[in-house]
Enzyme design. Structure first.
Site, PDB file in Angstrom:
ATOM      1  N   SER A  12       0.819  -1.205   0.000  1.00  0.00           N
ATOM      2  CA  SER A  12       0.000   0.000   0.000  1.00  0.00           C
ATOM      3  C   SER A  12       0.857   1.260   0.000  1.00  0.00           C
ATOM      4  O   SER A  12       1.998   1.264   0.476  1.00  0.00           O
ATOM      5  CB  SER A  12      -0.913   0.011   1.224  1.00  0.00           C
TER       6      SER A  12
HETATM    7  N1  SAH Z   1      -0.689  -4.645   3.834  1.00  0.00           N
HETATM    8  C1  SAH Z   1      -0.173  -5.179   2.612  1.00  0.00           C
HETATM    9  C2  SAH Z   1      -1.219  -5.080   1.538  1.00  0.00           C
HETATM   10  C3  SAH Z   1      -1.120  -6.157   0.542  1.00  0.00           C
HETATM   11  S1  SAH Z   1      -2.375  -6.100  -0.682  1.00  0.00           S
HETATM   12  C4  SAH Z   1       1.062  -4.410   2.194  1.00  0.00           C
HETATM   13  O1  SAH Z   1       1.059  -3.178   2.330  1.00  0.00           O
HETATM   14  O2  SAH Z   1       2.002  -5.017   1.700  1.00  0.00           O
HETATM   15  C5  SAH Z   1      -3.635  -7.106   0.061  1.00  0.00           C
HETATM   16  C6  SAH Z   1      -3.260  -8.499   0.397  1.00  0.00           C
HETATM   17  O3  SAH Z   1      -4.451  -9.186   0.815  1.00  0.00           O
HETATM   18  C7  SAH Z   1      -2.698  -9.316  -0.755  1.00  0.00           C
HETATM   19  O4  SAH Z   1      -1.450  -9.810  -0.387  1.00  0.00           O
HETATM   20  C8  SAH Z   1      -3.727 -10.442  -0.945  1.00  0.00           C
HETATM   21  O5  SAH Z   1      -3.135 -11.675  -1.324  1.00  0.00           O
HETATM   22  C9  SAH Z   1      -4.347 -10.530   0.426  1.00  0.00           C
HETATM   23  N2  SAH Z   1      -5.663 -11.145   0.491  1.00  0.00           N
HETATM   24  C10 SAH Z   1      -6.696 -11.047  -0.391  1.00  0.00           C
HETATM   25  N3  SAH Z   1      -7.766 -11.731   0.045  1.00  0.00           N
HETATM   26  C11 SAH Z   1      -7.404 -12.288   1.244  1.00  0.00           C
HETATM   27  C12 SAH Z   1      -8.058 -13.099   2.196  1.00  0.00           C
HETATM   28  N4  SAH Z   1      -9.334 -13.508   2.035  1.00  0.00           N
HETATM   29  N5  SAH Z   1      -7.389 -13.477   3.298  1.00  0.00           N
HETATM   30  C13 SAH Z   1      -6.105 -13.074   3.504  1.00  0.00           C
HETATM   31  N6  SAH Z   1      -5.431 -12.300   2.646  1.00  0.00           N
HETATM   32  C14 SAH Z   1      -6.064 -11.909   1.523  1.00  0.00           C
END
Ligand code: SAH
Length: 201
Positions: A52
């Site tokens: 993010s």
């Molecule tokens: N906080 C992270 C954001 C990653 S993007 C950062 O800043 O690096 C969102 C993430 O949510 C992705 O890695 C995706 O694989 C994960 N995601 C999507 N659906 C999900 C679910 N049902 N349970 C757990 N993770 C999930």
């Protein structure tokens, strides 16, 4: 990054600012994008996922109103950057990531960096992490069209969930507070997150 992108946009919470000054974001982006690590936008981290934007991490952290004794659930570990920010502030962080390789890489990296108050597991985070519930705060870093029941159930009275709610293309950053067992919702502003995927993958 902190002064120009975060303080300038109105984030004042000292805990958030000091965690963001401390955690080195370049350790959480792919090698080839290191020079962009402190820029004002999200970056790809592989597996069609993103780390993010720094401001988004800051505002979500601030809106959780974290206390040092808190136990926090994060849904969507991704790069592990937000996880580290949380772990700088609170007692324990439990983070669930759907993509196994991201979960494993982030857990290994965070351990290597010396964090011993973080647990990461692979799974569908919309079901929460019952074993360690209830949580004081819950942060969802992927977009969804509804607030998953399990997450609200696993939240303590008085606790908060920060979650992007909307459709596939845009969401509103939403703060949910549990007041007398009921949901109190506050919408902040529009945002765009990768989708929260609720199947088992
Ligand atoms: N906080 C992270 C954001 C990653 S993007 C950062 O800043 O690096 C969102 C993430 O949510 C992705 O890695 C995706 O694989 C994960 N995601 C999507 N659906 C999900 C679910 N049902 N349970 C757990 N993770 C999930």
């Amino acid at each position: 990054m902190v002064e120009e992108q975060i303080v300038a946009r109105g984030v004042t919470d000292e805990k958030t600012l000091s965690a963001m000054n401390k955690v080195e974001r370049h350790n959480f982006v792919p090698e080839s994008l290191r020079e962009d690590a402190y820029k004002d936008y999200p970056l790809p981290i592989g597996k069609e996922q993103t780390i993010s934007q720094p401001y988004m991490v800051a505002i979500m952290t601030e809106e959780l109103v974290l206390e040092s004794a808190d136990r926090v659930l994060e849904v969507g570990t991704g790069s592990g950057y937000q996880t580290a920010i949380l772990a700088e502030i609170v007692k324990e962080v439990y983070s669930v990531e759907r993509v196994e390789s991201l979960a494993n890489d982030s857990m290994a990296k965070l351990k290597e960096m010396g964090y011993n108050n973080i647990l990461v597991k692979t799974g569908n985070g919309s079901k929460g992490w019952k074993e360690y519930s209830p949580f004081d705060k819950i942060l969802v870093t992927a977009g969804t069209n509804h607030i998953p029941d399990s997450l609200f159930e696993q939240l303590k009275e008085g606790g908060k969930i920060v979650i992007p709610v909307g459709d596939k293309y845009t969401q509103e950053l939403t703060v949910v507070t549990k007041v007398n067992g009921k949901m109190q919702e506050r919408k902040l502003f529009e945002c765009v997150f990768v989708p929260l995927i609720e199947d088992e993958g």
